[in-house]
Design a protein around this motif. Structure first.
Motif, mmCIF file in Angstrom:
data_model
loop_
_atom_site.group_PDB
_atom_site.id
_atom_site.type_symbol
_atom_site.label_atom_id
_atom_site.label_comp_id
_atom_site.label_asym_id
_atom_site.label_seq_id
_atom_site.Cartn_x
_atom_site.Cartn_y
_atom_site.Cartn_z
ATOM 1 N N ALA A 33 0.957 -1.193 0.106
ATOM 2 C CA ALA A 33 -0.153 0.196 0.046
ATOM 3 C C ALA A 33 0.853 1.211 0.104
ATOM 4 C CB ALA A 33 -1.002 0.047 1.074
ATOM 5 N N ALA A 34 1.881 1.185 0.843
ATOM 6 C CA ALA A 34 2.765 2.286 0.692
ATOM 7 C C ALA A 34 3.502 2.563 -0.444
ATOM 8 C CB ALA A 34 3.878 2.085 1.949
ATOM 9 N N ILE A 35 3.965 1.471 -1.039
ATOM 10 C CA ILE A 35 4.469 1.759 -2.386
ATOM 11 C C ILE A 35 3.632 2.225 -3.649
ATOM 12 C CG2 ILE A 35 5.415 0.521 -4.597
ATOM 13 C CD1 ILE A 35 6.778 -1.457 -2.502
ATOM 14 N N ARG A 36 2.217 1.855 -3.521
ATOM 15 C CA ARG A 36 1.344 2.293 -4.419
ATOM 16 C C ARG A 36 0.855 3.759 -4.294
ATOM 17 N NH1 ARG A 36 0.200 2.228 -8.909
ATOM 18 N NH2 ARG A 36 -1.812 1.822 -9.166
ATOM 19 N N THR A 37 0.784 3.931 -2.957
ATOM 20 C CA THR A 37 0.552 5.513 -2.463
ATOM 21 C C THR A 37 1.375 6.412 -3.266
ATOM 22 O OG1 THR A 37 -0.559 4.754 -0.390
ATOM 23 C CG2 THR A 37 0.142 6.799 -0.549
ATOM 24 N N PHE A 38 2.588 6.082 -3.000
ATOM 25 C CA PHE A 38 3.666 7.256 -3.164
ATOM 26 C C PHE A 38 4.135 6.956 -4.770
ATOM 27 C CE2 PHE A 38 4.104 6.969 1.222
ATOM 28 C CZ PHE A 38 3.797 8.208 1.724
ATOM 29 N N GLU A 47 -8.737 3.789 -21.570
ATOM 30 C CA GLU A 47 -9.563 3.158 -22.585
ATOM 31 C C GLU A 47 -10.791 2.457 -21.943
ATOM 32 O OE1 GLU A 47 -7.070 0.326 -24.657
ATOM 33 O OE2 GLU A 47 -8.780 -0.035 -26.186
ATOM 34 N N TYR A 48 -10.723 1.931 -20.648
ATOM 35 C CA TYR A 48 -11.841 1.239 -20.175
ATOM 36 C C TYR A 48 -12.196 1.957 -18.977
ATOM 37 C CZ TYR A 48 -9.598 -2.366 -23.095
ATOM 38 O OH TYR A 48 -9.012 -2.984 -24.246
ATOM 39 N N HIS A 49 -11.919 2.834 -18.604
ATOM 40 C CA HIS A 49 -12.205 3.770 -17.404
ATOM 41 C C HIS A 49 -12.194 2.856 -16.198
ATOM 42 C CE1 HIS A 49 -14.612 7.121 -20.180
ATOM 43 N NE2 HIS A 49 -13.396 6.878 -20.160
ATOM 44 N N TYR A 50 -11.142 2.164 -15.777
ATOM 45 C CA TYR A 50 -10.747 1.582 -14.553
ATOM 46 C C TYR A 50 -10.217 2.607 -13.875
ATOM 47 C CZ TYR A 50 -11.742 -2.893 -17.236
ATOM 48 O OH TYR A 50 -12.252 -3.984 -17.914
ATOM 49 N N LEU A 51 -10.748 2.591 -12.578
ATOM 50 C CA LEU A 51 -10.144 3.480 -11.494
ATOM 51 C C LEU A 51 -9.766 2.638 -10.581
ATOM 52 C CD1 LEU A 51 -9.195 6.135 -10.276
ATOM 53 C CD2 LEU A 51 -11.167 6.623 -9.481
ATOM 54 N N THR A 52 -8.507 2.470 -9.986
ATOM 55 C CA THR A 52 -8.267 1.629 -8.749
ATOM 56 C C THR A 52 -8.853 2.361 -7.352
ATOM 57 O OG1 THR A 52 -6.553 0.859 -7.274
ATOM 58 C CG2 THR A 52 -5.717 2.732 -8.562
ATOM 59 N N PRO A 53 -9.529 1.379 -6.532
ATOM 60 C CA PRO A 53 -10.043 1.951 -5.496
ATOM 61 C C PRO A 53 -9.061 2.540 -4.321
ATOM 62 C CG PRO A 53 -9.861 -0.456 -5.292
ATOM 63 C CD PRO A 53 -9.783 0.026 -6.682
ATOM 64 N N MET A 54 -7.706 2.462 -4.549
ATOM 65 C CA MET A 54 -6.774 3.207 -3.700
ATOM 66 C C MET A 54 -6.576 4.642 -4.176
ATOM 67 S SD MET A 54 -3.271 0.712 -3.165
ATOM 68 C CE MET A 54 -3.595 -0.802 -2.303
ATOM 69 N N PRO A 78 2.512 19.079 -3.338
ATOM 70 C CA PRO A 78 3.657 18.797 -3.394
ATOM 71 C C PRO A 78 3.625 17.008 -3.242
ATOM 72 C CG PRO A 78 3.395 19.813 -1.218
ATOM 73 C CD PRO A 78 1.989 19.684 -1.912
ATOM 74 N N GLY A 79 5.025 16.575 -4.074
ATOM 75 C CA GLY A 79 4.930 15.354 -4.403
ATOM 76 C C GLY A 79 4.431 14.074 -3.408
ATOM 77 N N PHE A 80 4.668 14.351 -2.072
ATOM 78 C CA PHE A 80 4.610 13.141 -1.214
ATOM 79 C C PHE A 80 3.050 13.295 -0.926
ATOM 80 C CE2 PHE A 80 5.448 16.929 1.303
ATOM 81 C CZ PHE A 80 4.372 16.819 2.264
ATOM 82 N N LEU A 81 2.398 14.279 -1.137
ATOM 83 C CA LEU A 81 0.864 14.313 -0.940
ATOM 84 C C LEU A 81 0.216 13.803 -2.002
ATOM 85 C CD1 LEU A 81 0.520 17.741 1.010
ATOM 86 C CD2 LEU A 81 0.242 15.481 1.870
ATOM 87 N N PRO A 84 -3.972 9.349 -2.613
ATOM 88 C CA PRO A 84 -4.257 8.489 -1.830
ATOM 89 C C PRO A 84 -4.095 8.905 -0.158
ATOM 90 C CG PRO A 84 -3.091 7.145 -3.360
ATOM 91 C CD PRO A 84 -2.942 8.599 -3.288
ATOM 92 N N ILE A 85 -3.365 9.834 -0.171
ATOM 93 C CA ILE A 85 -2.947 10.243 1.122
ATOM 94 C C ILE A 85 -4.441 10.944 1.915
ATOM 95 C CG2 ILE A 85 -1.714 12.402 2.490
ATOM 96 C CD1 ILE A 85 0.142 10.126 1.681
ATOM 97 N N PHE A 86 -5.348 11.440 1.225
ATOM 98 C CA PHE A 86 -6.399 11.870 1.730
ATOM 99 C C PHE A 86 -7.692 11.020 1.854
ATOM 100 C CE2 PHE A 86 -4.357 15.165 -0.776
ATOM 101 C CZ PHE A 86 -4.249 16.340 -0.104
ATOM 102 N N ILE A 87 -7.351 9.814 1.293
ATOM 103 C CA ILE A 87 -8.409 8.576 1.538
ATOM 104 C C ILE A 87 -7.861 7.602 2.705
ATOM 105 C CG2 ILE A 87 -9.501 6.797 0.490
ATOM 106 C CD1 ILE A 87 -8.531 8.014 -2.035
ATOM 107 N N ILE A 88 -6.383 7.494 2.796
ATOM 108 C CA ILE A 88 -5.844 6.441 3.665
ATOM 109 C C ILE A 88 -6.239 6.618 5.056
ATOM 110 C CG2 ILE A 88 -3.559 5.781 4.560
ATOM 111 C CD1 ILE A 88 -2.700 5.407 1.630
ATOM 112 N N PRO A 89 -6.309 8.028 5.518
ATOM 113 C CA PRO A 89 -6.562 7.752 7.143
ATOM 114 C C PRO A 89 -7.972 7.258 7.288
ATOM 115 C CG PRO A 89 -5.694 10.189 6.314
ATOM 116 C CD PRO A 89 -5.770 9.130 5.087
#
Ligand code: FES
Length: 257
Positions: A33-38, A47-54, A78-81, A84-89
């Motif tokens: 989760a941390a790797i994908r977040t950043f 093309e298929y309008h797939y959005l990851t839930p993360m 800024p880069g680290f924000l 997902p940072i707004f959803i994860i909490p």
């Protein structure tokens, strides 16, 4: 009162296996989760309008515009924000304060105690009556927040049936549907949800609808641990599939269009 024996435990079975697997599983998922977040990439398949839930909802100006189903009220950050940072909490808060996960990490990480009839290393016990653990009581509010995010995920899963070329069905659609199904089952099986539905009622007979729903939720609640793990693992698998398709590593398996 603790048993006054010098051995830590008299158990001879492999009581350590369950906490070990739990801490390994939660650790692995946290790293992913941390790797994908950043990473801040490969969250949208145009093309298929797939959005990851993360990355849903994707609310900042740096999001791919088509992936922002609910607009971009936040500026470029800024880069680290990353989005997902707004959803994860909220999602983390929901899982961390979950009754099942509490049991899991109290045993596996906190060793308080690591298993039944195995002494813990801590000298005192204050339960969840003092800071910081008293915050576990916020679970009901995290349940409300997670329910809103679940509705957004359901919207995303339905919207994904309409891609660039119009209506279509691919493996990604099936994965997104299974994902929201598992998330919905996990959320509905929540102990807070069960209490909201049937708690504090003096006479079930006077509230037949709530009683009926409380019974269904109670059945789901019996599978809360299984739903906690399956929904958590499947969110990661959903994200991984969308990341692989978005990055061009694999193509989406199409059934219609
Ligand atoms: Fe597990 Fe509420 S108790 S999600």
């Amino acid at each position: 009162m603790r048993a006054q024996i010098s051995e830590r435990t008299l158990r001879t079975d492999r009581w350590w296996l369950s906490p070990l697997l739990t801490v390994a599983g939660l650790g692995l998922i946290s790293v992913y989760a941390a790797i994908r977040t950043f990473m801040n990439d490969y969250y949208w398949v145009g093309e298929y309008h797939y959005l990851t839930p993360m990355y849903s909802p994707c609310l900042s100006a740096e999001c791919v515009p088509a992936a922002s189903h609910f607009g971009q009220p936040l500026p470029e950050l800024p880069g680290f924000l990353t989005p997902p940072i707004f959803i994860i909490p909220f999602l983390l808060g929901f899982r961390i304060t979950c009754y099942y996960y509490r049991k899991a990490y109290y045993r596996a990480a906190w060793m308080s105690p690591p298993a039944c009839a195995v002494a813990e290393p801590h000298k005192t016990y204050t339960g969840e009556t003092k800071a910081p653990l008293i915050a576990q009581n916020l679970h009901r509010y995290f349940f409300y927040a997670a329910s809103i995010l679940l509705l957004i995920n359901i919207y995303d899963a339905i919207a994904a049936f309409s891609g660039e070329k119009g209506f279509g069905i691919g493996l990604g659609n099936i994965i997104l549907l299974v994902n929201v199904g598992l998330l919905a089952a996990y959320t509905l099986s929540c102990h807070s949800c069960r209490h909201i539905m049937g708690g504090k009622l003096k006479h079930f007979s006077k509230h037949p609808v709530r009683y009926w729903m409380w019974q269904r939720i109670s059945t789901l609640n019996g599978k809360h641990m299984q739903l906690a793990w399956s929904s958590l693992i499947f969110v990661c698998l959903t994200d991984l599939y969308i990341a692989l398709v978005a990055s061009g590593v694999i193509g989406d398996l199409r059934f219609v269009n």
